[in-house]
Every structure is written in C-alpha cells, then in structure tokens.
Design a protein around this motif. Structure first.
Motif, PDB file in Angstrom:
ATOM      1  N   GLY A 117      -7.620   4.667   6.214  1.00  0.00           N
ATOM      2  CA  GLY A 117      -6.407   5.576   5.046  1.00  0.00           C
ATOM      3  C   GLY A 117      -6.521   4.674   4.392  1.00  0.00           C
ATOM      4  O   GLY A 117      -5.971   3.411   5.132  1.00  0.00           O
ATOM      5  N   THR A 118      -6.167   4.580   3.298  1.00  0.00           N
ATOM      6  CA  THR A 118      -5.496   3.357   2.880  1.00  0.00           C
ATOM      7  C   THR A 118      -3.906   3.621   1.850  1.00  0.00           C
ATOM      8  O   THR A 118      -3.533   3.486   0.388  1.00  0.00           O
ATOM      9  CB  THR A 118      -6.288   2.464   1.934  1.00  0.00           C
ATOM     10  OG1 THR A 118      -7.315   2.754   1.139  1.00  0.00           O
ATOM     11  CG2 THR A 118      -7.309   1.812   2.345  1.00  0.00           C
ATOM     12  N   LEU A 119      -4.148   5.163   1.786  1.00  0.00           N
ATOM     13  CA  LEU A 119      -2.873   5.705   0.893  1.00  0.00           C
ATOM     14  C   LEU A 119      -1.870   4.747   1.006  1.00  0.00           C
ATOM     15  O   LEU A 119      -1.430   5.191  -0.328  1.00  0.00           O
ATOM     16  CB  LEU A 119      -3.089   6.767   0.767  1.00  0.00           C
ATOM     17  CG  LEU A 119      -1.794   8.491   0.129  1.00  0.00           C
ATOM     18  CD1 LEU A 119      -2.609   7.930  -1.615  1.00  0.00           C
ATOM     19  CD2 LEU A 119      -1.744   9.352   1.078  1.00  0.00           C
ATOM     20  N   GLY A 120      -1.267   5.039   1.861  1.00  0.00           N
ATOM     21  CA  GLY A 120       0.150   4.238   2.064  1.00  0.00           C
ATOM     22  C   GLY A 120       0.592   3.120   1.371  1.00  0.00           C
ATOM     23  O   GLY A 120       1.434   2.818   0.429  1.00  0.00           O
ATOM     24  N   ASP A 121      -0.551   2.559   0.842  1.00  0.00           N
ATOM     25  CA  ASP A 121      -0.571   1.234   0.284  1.00  0.00           C
ATOM     26  C   ASP A 121      -0.343   1.339  -1.288  1.00  0.00           C
ATOM     27  O   ASP A 121       0.062   0.538  -1.868  1.00  0.00           O
ATOM     28  CB  ASP A 121      -1.304   0.390   0.187  1.00  0.00           C
ATOM     29  CG  ASP A 121      -1.492  -0.335   2.142  1.00  0.00           C
ATOM     30  OD1 ASP A 121      -0.201  -0.175   2.844  1.00  0.00           O
ATOM     31  OD2 ASP A 121      -2.155  -0.559   2.543  1.00  0.00           O
ATOM     32  N   THR A 122      -0.981   2.889  -1.817  1.00  0.00           N
ATOM     33  CA  THR A 122      -0.820   3.328  -3.120  1.00  0.00           C
ATOM     34  C   THR A 122       0.543   3.965  -3.670  1.00  0.00           C
ATOM     35  O   THR A 122       0.556   4.629  -5.084  1.00  0.00           O
ATOM     36  CB  THR A 122      -2.388   3.259  -3.211  1.00  0.00           C
ATOM     37  OG1 THR A 122      -2.441   5.303  -3.070  1.00  0.00           O
ATOM     38  CG2 THR A 122      -3.549   3.262  -3.184  1.00  0.00           C
TER      39      THR A 122
END
Length: 247
Positions: A117-122
């Motif tokens: 998951g990479t949502l936090g960076d966006t």
C-alpha cells in the motif's frame, strides 16, 4: 415515495462508493444494469465515519422494497459490511476492491496488514472547523495511485471529482459484520495500491466468498475499465440468490 421503482423479477442493486471517488464512478456499471432491467441506486456515501455512514445507508435501504444486492467499493465495503447486518432483504454482498472488516477492525489496519500500500504518500489534508481533517489524493498522483488502468482523461476527471474522507473514519472500528450471515462475492485488481491484493485475498477467504476474482493489472478503481466484468459477478450473485430461494 421510494427512490426507485422496484422490479418483480430483479433485485435492486445498491452501489456504495468509497473514499476518493463518488457515485458517478459507477456510471459504466449502471448503464449495463439499467439496460438489463435492474433497479439501481448509486448512494452518495457521506464519508464521515463508519457508524454515521452505515446509518445513512440503512436509511436508504429501508426505502427499498424487495431483495437487495449491496455492492461496495473500497471504504464502501466497510459501510455495506455494517449497514447490512440484520437486514433480511440484503441477499448478497459484492465487494469490489472493498474492505470486509471483522468487528473491531479498521480500514487503516486492514490496508496496512500486508505490504504494497502506498496511499499515505499521495494524500493531502484539509483542516476542518471541528479539528478533524478531510483527506484527498493529490491530483497529480491520483492516476498512478488509484486508477492506473484507466485512461489519463478518465483518471483526471476522477481526480477532480473525488470526494474526501474524514481521516477519523479510516481509524474507526467496524461493527458486527454482515458477511458472517450474508453470502459474499469479491473482485479486486492485482495492482491495487490502496488495499494490497494480499489483504483482499485474506478478507475474501475469511468471509467464505462464494467467488473471488483477481484481475491481473487491475488498479484500486478496477471497476471503471472493467465494468462489464463487475456486472458479470453481480449477475452470478443474483443467480445464486435465486437458486438458494429455489427459483
């Protein structure tokens, strides 16, 4: 007066979007379902909190007569998981890249249970008057994060019309899950960057899904380019319910 006229032969399909999307994200699927004679409601999910959003959906469902197939995307999966509990008219739960939490679990916890998951960076936050934060995906990062399998034009439109979710909703514990008593179907993309595919597999297995579809290369918003495949799964759910009823 009810929101939509019910059908004597078709269940009502109720679609619940998640965070960073809105009800028109179901447009391709809605067009297919309407052509086939299904009553359809694409609910405007408030995205204000698990309990509040589930209560809102329950109120909508109370207005629907007859059988209901509930379809939830992303955080909308959490909402249908809570809102359908105890409602005998809801005959199937269809999770499209959606959370299917157990009691006490949160969306943030499930999304972070497995790597990928990479949502936090966006995300970017907008401060609210009550001290909370509304979360948006930065538009320039939206397609890669959320809609990599959609065209640039479609992803740009989705990014501009996305609805924010209050940050606290992603950390609010879920209640007693409807998937323990209502049959479920799951579909998700292998390249989902919001909810890793491993998390989807875990939730589908735990729920005892009647069918699980993993679309290779699919993004978090896989239902947009793959509306026809989602429609196929909904038809399967409808047919299974009819079979269970002896029809």
């Amino acid at each position: 007066m009810s929101i939509t006229a019910t059908s004597p032969t078709r269940p009502t399909i109720v679609l619940v979007h998640g965070a960073f999307a809105e009800s028109s994200s179901w447009s391709g699927l809605i067009a297919i379902l309407l052509r086939e004679g299904y009553p359809v409601i694409a609910v405007a999910n408030p995205l204000r909190g698990v309990r509040l959003d589930a209560d809102y959906l329950r109120a909508v469902l109370d207005d629907v007569s007859g059988q209901i197939i509930l379809v939830g995307h992303s955080y909308g999966g959490t909402v249908i998981t809570n809102a359908a509990t105890g409602n005998a008219d809801v005959r199937a739960l269809v999770y499209i890249g959606g959370f299917a939490p157990d009691a006490g679990e949160t969306a943030a916890e499930l999304a972070g249970r497995y790597e990928g998951g990479t949502l936090g960076d966006t995300l970017t936050a907008v401060a609210l008057p009550d001290g909370g934060n509304d979360l948006y995906i930065v538009q320039g990062k939206y397609r890669a994060q959320f809609a990599a399998d959609s065209s640039e034009a479609d992803a740009a439109l989705m990014a501009a019309t996305q609805r924010p979710i209050v940050e606290a909703a992603l950390n609010e514990p879920s209640g007693e899950p409807a998937w323990k008593s209502i049959p479920s179907w799951f579909l998700f993309g292998s390249d989902d960057r919001n909810i890793p595919a491993a998390s989807h597999r875990f939730m589908a297995d735990r729920a005892g899904a009647r069918k699980t579809v993993e679309l290779q290369g699919g993004s978090h918003s896989v239902a947009v380019p793959e509306a026809a495949t989602v429609a196929d799964l909904i038809r399967e759910a409808v047919a299974a319910v009819a079979h269970d009823d002896g029809a």
